[in-house]
Design a protein around this motif. Sequence first.
Motif, PDB file in Angstrom:
ATOM      1  N   ILE A  47     -11.055   5.779  22.879  1.00 43.55           N
ATOM      2  CA  ILE A  47     -10.919   5.777  24.339  1.00 43.55           C
ATOM      3  C   ILE A  47      -9.648   5.048  24.772  1.00 43.55           C
ATOM      4  CG2 ILE A  47     -11.975   5.012  26.495  1.00 43.55           C
ATOM      5  CD1 ILE A  47     -14.714   5.311  25.008  1.00 43.55           C
ATOM      6  N   ILE A  48      -9.594   3.755  24.512  1.00 36.88           N
ATOM      7  CA  ILE A  48      -8.455   2.949  24.978  1.00 36.88           C
ATOM      8  C   ILE A  48      -7.199   3.267  24.173  1.00 36.88           C
ATOM      9  CG2 ILE A  48      -7.613   0.595  25.316  1.00 36.88           C
ATOM     10  CD1 ILE A  48     -10.578  -0.194  25.714  1.00 36.88           C
ATOM     11  N   THR A  98      -6.339   6.069  22.761  1.00 37.89           N
ATOM     12  CA  THR A  98      -5.762   7.350  23.186  1.00 37.89           C
ATOM     13  C   THR A  98      -4.967   7.192  24.473  1.00 37.89           C
ATOM     14  OG1 THR A  98      -7.591   8.523  22.153  1.00 37.89           O
ATOM     15  CG2 THR A  98      -6.325   9.720  23.807  1.00 37.89           C
ATOM     16  N   ILE A  99      -5.523   6.459  25.434  1.00 31.87           N
ATOM     17  CA  ILE A  99      -4.815   6.226  26.699  1.00 31.87           C
ATOM     18  C   ILE A  99      -3.520   5.461  26.448  1.00 31.87           C
ATOM     19  CG2 ILE A  99      -4.951   5.023  28.915  1.00 31.87           C
ATOM     20  CD1 ILE A  99      -8.009   5.614  28.818  1.00 31.87           C
ATOM     21  N   VAL A 134      -0.847   7.682  24.909  1.00 37.28           N
ATOM     22  CA  VAL A 134      -0.236   8.589  25.888  1.00 37.28           C
ATOM     23  C   VAL A 134       0.831   7.847  26.684  1.00 37.28           C
ATOM     24  CG1 VAL A 134      -0.685   9.884  28.009  1.00 37.28           C
ATOM     25  CG2 VAL A 134      -2.189  10.168  26.046  1.00 37.28           C
ATOM     26  N   PHE A 135       0.529   6.611  27.101  1.00 36.48           N
ATOM     27  CA  PHE A 135       1.510   5.837  27.867  1.00 36.48           C
ATOM     28  C   PHE A 135       2.712   5.409  27.033  1.00 36.48           C
ATOM     29  CE2 PHE A 135      -2.057   4.787  30.895  1.00 36.48           C
ATOM     30  CZ  PHE A 135      -1.539   5.545  31.932  1.00 36.48           C
TER      31      PHE A 135
END
Length: 126
Positions: free
Chosen positions: A48-49, A51-52, A55-56
């Motif tokens: 979850i974290i 992956t985010i 992306v950033f």
Amino acid sequence: MLIRFFLIWLLSAVAFAITSWILPGMEVSGGFFGYLWVSLLFGLVNGIIGTILRVFTLPLIFLTLGLFSLVVTALMLQLTDSLSSHLTIDEFWWTAIWAAVILACVNVVLDAVVRMIMPPPANDLR
């Protein structure tokens, strides 16, 4: 499919066991169930974290040819350490980075073994 999930979860726990055995600054307490808990929690945090965060930081990952992804994984290990009393990582830079490298290598080997034993299902659209 459910059997494959549990097999991957078990192998992730084995990867944590091997990594904590190799790396002196990383410890997993609680025996077998401690390894299962840490691998489940790390999978959730990384899925979850992580992956985010990837992306950033995608431009930085491209710029470093993927090496910054190890830093993101090390950050996820540190976050898992702070969320669980079963995982202890003594310092970020060396221990967490090396843990990310060793976990990646062990997971590649274990994934190859799983693919030999249990090949992925074919995507047959008949």
